[in-house]
Design an enzyme around this catalytic site. Structure first.
Site, PDB file in Angstrom:
ATOM      1  N   ASN A  85     -35.710  -3.034 -68.455  1.00  0.00           N
ATOM      2  CA  ASN A  85     -36.150  -2.353 -69.669  1.00  0.00           C
ATOM      3  C   ASN A  85     -35.489  -2.999 -70.899  1.00  0.00           C
ATOM      4  O   ASN A  85     -35.001  -4.123 -70.835  1.00  0.00           O
ATOM      5  CB  ASN A  85     -35.908  -0.841 -69.594  1.00  0.00           C
ATOM      6  CG  ASN A  85     -37.009  -0.047 -70.295  1.00  0.00           C
ATOM      7  OD1 ASN A  85     -37.394  -0.346 -71.423  1.00  0.00           O
ATOM      8  ND2 ASN A  85     -37.520   0.967 -69.615  1.00  0.00           N
ATOM      9  N   ARG A  86     -35.481  -2.285 -72.016  1.00  0.00           N
ATOM     10  CA  ARG A  86     -35.136  -2.902 -73.299  1.00  0.00           C
ATOM     11  C   ARG A  86     -33.721  -2.568 -73.753  1.00  0.00           C
ATOM     12  O   ARG A  86     -33.220  -1.474 -73.503  1.00  0.00           O
ATOM     13  CB  ARG A  86     -36.135  -2.453 -74.374  1.00  0.00           C
ATOM     14  CG  ARG A  86     -37.544  -2.976 -74.113  1.00  0.00           C
ATOM     15  CD  ARG A  86     -38.575  -2.335 -75.019  1.00  0.00           C
ATOM     16  NE  ARG A  86     -39.896  -2.915 -74.781  1.00  0.00           N
ATOM     17  CZ  ARG A  86     -40.743  -2.478 -73.841  1.00  0.00           C
ATOM     18  NH1 ARG A  86     -40.403  -1.465 -73.050  1.00  0.00           N
ATOM     19  NH2 ARG A  86     -41.912  -3.057 -73.681  1.00  0.00           N
ATOM     20  N   HIS A 111     -36.013  -6.723 -69.979  1.00  0.00           N
ATOM     21  CA  HIS A 111     -35.903  -7.102 -68.557  1.00  0.00           C
ATOM     22  C   HIS A 111     -34.976  -8.292 -68.314  1.00  0.00           C
ATOM     23  O   HIS A 111     -35.281  -9.190 -67.532  1.00  0.00           O
ATOM     24  CB  HIS A 111     -37.289  -7.383 -67.976  1.00  0.00           C
ATOM     25  CG  HIS A 111     -38.179  -6.171 -67.906  1.00  0.00           C
ATOM     26  ND1 HIS A 111     -37.696  -4.911 -67.657  1.00  0.00           N
ATOM     27  CD2 HIS A 111     -39.528  -6.042 -68.049  1.00  0.00           C
ATOM     28  CE1 HIS A 111     -38.711  -4.053 -67.643  1.00  0.00           C
ATOM     29  NE2 HIS A 111     -39.827  -4.706 -67.884  1.00  0.00           N
ATOM     30  N   HIS A 182     -40.743  -4.443 -60.517  1.00  0.00           N
ATOM     31  CA  HIS A 182     -41.804  -4.205 -61.509  1.00  0.00           C
ATOM     32  C   HIS A 182     -43.193  -4.287 -60.869  1.00  0.00           C
ATOM     33  O   HIS A 182     -44.117  -4.870 -61.448  1.00  0.00           O
ATOM     34  CB  HIS A 182     -41.684  -5.196 -62.666  1.00  0.00           C
ATOM     35  CG  HIS A 182     -42.196  -4.664 -63.967  1.00  0.00           C
ATOM     36  ND1 HIS A 182     -43.509  -4.304 -64.160  1.00  0.00           N
ATOM     37  CD2 HIS A 182     -41.565  -4.406 -65.141  1.00  0.00           C
ATOM     38  CE1 HIS A 182     -43.670  -3.879 -65.400  1.00  0.00           C
ATOM     39  NE2 HIS A 182     -42.503  -3.921 -66.010  1.00  0.00           N
ATOM     40  N   ALA A 183     -43.358  -3.675 -59.702  1.00  0.00           N
ATOM     41  CA  ALA A 183     -44.664  -3.654 -59.051  1.00  0.00           C
ATOM     42  C   ALA A 183     -45.658  -2.813 -59.842  1.00  0.00           C
ATOM     43  O   ALA A 183     -45.304  -1.791 -60.438  1.00  0.00           O
ATOM     44  CB  ALA A 183     -44.533  -3.091 -57.639  1.00  0.00           C
ATOM     45  N   TYR A 184     -46.911  -3.265 -59.832  1.00  0.00           N
ATOM     46  CA  TYR A 184     -48.022  -2.489 -60.380  1.00  0.00           C
ATOM     47  C   TYR A 184     -48.904  -2.049 -59.214  1.00  0.00           C
ATOM     48  O   TYR A 184     -49.304  -2.871 -58.377  1.00  0.00           O
ATOM     49  CB  TYR A 184     -48.879  -3.336 -61.323  1.00  0.00           C
ATOM     50  CG  TYR A 184     -48.222  -3.746 -62.606  1.00  0.00           C
ATOM     51  CD1 TYR A 184     -48.496  -3.084 -63.803  1.00  0.00           C
ATOM     52  CD2 TYR A 184     -47.348  -4.842 -62.659  1.00  0.00           C
ATOM     53  CE1 TYR A 184     -47.911  -3.484 -65.000  1.00  0.00           C
ATOM     54  CE2 TYR A 184     -46.762  -5.242 -63.842  1.00  0.00           C
ATOM     55  CZ  TYR A 184     -47.054  -4.563 -65.010  1.00  0.00           C
ATOM     56  OH  TYR A 184     -46.483  -4.966 -66.193  1.00  0.00           O
ATOM     57  N   ASP A 252     -45.854   4.225 -71.691  1.00  0.00           N
ATOM     58  CA  ASP A 252     -44.804   3.231 -71.456  1.00  0.00           C
ATOM     59  C   ASP A 252     -43.491   3.905 -71.832  1.00  0.00           C
ATOM     60  O   ASP A 252     -42.845   3.543 -72.808  1.00  0.00           O
ATOM     61  CB  ASP A 252     -45.043   1.962 -72.271  1.00  0.00           C
ATOM     62  CG  ASP A 252     -44.146   0.807 -71.819  1.00  0.00           C
ATOM     63  OD1 ASP A 252     -43.405   0.978 -70.818  1.00  0.00           O
ATOM     64  OD2 ASP A 252     -44.171  -0.266 -72.453  1.00  0.00           O
ATOM     65  N   GLU A 317     -41.229   2.392 -62.513  1.00  0.00           N
ATOM     66  CA  GLU A 317     -40.011   1.591 -62.391  1.00  0.00           C
ATOM     67  C   GLU A 317     -38.779   2.503 -62.362  1.00  0.00           C
ATOM     68  O   GLU A 317     -38.529   3.244 -63.306  1.00  0.00           O
ATOM     69  CB  GLU A 317     -39.897   0.626 -63.577  1.00  0.00           C
ATOM     70  CG  GLU A 317     -41.134  -0.217 -63.826  1.00  0.00           C
ATOM     71  CD  GLU A 317     -41.199  -0.679 -65.266  1.00  0.00           C
ATOM     72  OE1 GLU A 317     -40.179  -1.200 -65.787  1.00  0.00           O
ATOM     73  OE2 GLU A 317     -42.259  -0.519 -65.908  1.00  0.00           O
TER      74      GLU A 317
END
Length: 354
Positions: A85-86, A111, A182-184, A252, A317
């Site tokens: 994340n940020r 990330h 970070h799977a979608y 998000d 996540e």
């Protein structure tokens, strides 16, 4: 042919940036589920589940070839770190000293930086028929972070179709550590709009963010907002109904999970395909889940050789809240790892054919 309960490894002719082939590992169980992993980025490439009717369905977004993963910015299936994340303004404060990290999303770091763990070859250290474990050494100063860090991630496929992901890390200088995958997911299969999925997420509070994804203040209640998933609903139902969603073109946002979720016995979330043939339940020791509805997936290389549209995959996540190194006041465990201690985290994705 692979045996149903075997793990196998293969090298792909394509070369990674370090000049060596990508190495893929497949895990299978006796119920017919298969999971494919890659050493570059310790990346989860595929999750194929047998359905009740006999067909098999791919549940994960991915690229057509390993080399395609180098040409996408969505972090598809990658292990991200040191800090997922940020981090605002790409800076942290260690013992009163401001350290400047390498930014890679405007002035912020996302990330782990431009050459984060998603963009490295991890060393495969153990493998058997049920699991594979990767290890990575990150040197002092890597992407601006202090100290040498050694990380491991283990992927373990169980007979009841759970993929367990176990993380651990050690450092020789105090450093924030936050590893995730970070799977979608698209439980309907490739290319469908994921907003038709139903989601239940066990969290009373979430973290509002600005258009840059950086928290704008403290945690807020989900009550009477479109952010409330305590009762199952489709992602589409309240989509873009809140100003907070409009800023980032969808969901998000990080959710602070119920205290009961901080173990692998109580679920953090459930996700259902729109055709009600697949359920995925998420368990994690992490304090938060980031819900990302694939708002900027458009143009990402797809498994079929084309490109994904936005909103065709959803990420859940497991992690600390974003920008946690700069917010010790938030009600979660400490994200700072000290020398002599071991960072440990586990996330489990349980796939169920209905």
């Amino acid at each position: 042919m692979l045996k149903n309960d075997a793990a196998s490894s293969s090298s792909v002719d394509q070369l990674a940036p370090d000049g060596h082939p990508f190495e893929l590992t497949e895990l299978h169980n006796k119920t017919g589920m298969s999971v494919t992993l890659m050493d570059w980025g310790a990346t989860w490439l595929s999750a194929i589940l047998p359905l009740k009717g006999g067909e098999k369905r791919e549940l994960l977004l991915g690229c057509q070839t390993p080399a395609d993963y180098l040409h996408q910015a969505a972090y598809l299936g990658a292990t991200v770190g040191r800090y997922a994340n940020r981090i605002a303004k790409a800076q942290i404060t260690v013992e009163g000293e401001i350290l400047h990290l390498i930014p890679n999303q405007g002035e912020n770091q996302l990330h782990g930086g431009p050459e984060g763990f998603h963009n490295r070859r991890w060393k495969k250290v153990t493998q058997d028929e049920k699991q594979v474990t990767y290890q990575l050494h990150s040197p002092d100063g890597d992407q601006g972070f202090p100290g040498n860090l050694t990380a491991e991630v283990q992927y373990l496929l169980t007979e009841d179709n759970r993929l367990e992901i176990h993380y651990q890390a050690q450092v020789d200088k105090t450093c924030p550590v936050n590893l995730t995958n970070h799977a979608y997911f698209n439980l309907d299969g490739e290319g469908r709009d994921v907003r038709a999925h139903r989601l239940q997420l066990f969290a009373d509070r979430y973290l509002p963010v600005g258009s840059d994804g950086i928290p704008t203040g403290g945690l807020e209640s989900v009550e009477k907002t479109g952010m409330d998933f305590r009762q199952a609903k489709t992602l589409a139902r309240d989509f873009l109904q809140d100003r907070g969603q409009q800023r980032v073109k969808g969901y998000d946002h990080a959710y602070l999970l119920h205290r009961t979720c901080g173990a692998t016995e109580s679920p953090a979330a459930h996700l259902w395909s729109s055709d009600n043939q697949v359920q995925m339940s998420v368990y994690t020791t992490a304090p938060a889940l980031q819900l990302y509805s694939g708002n900027f997936l458009g143009g990402t290389p797809a498994r079929n050789g084309g490109t994904y549209a936005s909103y065709t995959g959803v990420a859940l996540e497991s992690e600390f809240l974003p920008d946690s190194p700069n917010h010790p006041e938030w009600p979660q465990p400490d994200c700072w790892l000290k020398p002599g201690k071991t960072y440990r985290a586990t996330t489990v994705y349980h796939f169920i054919a209905l």
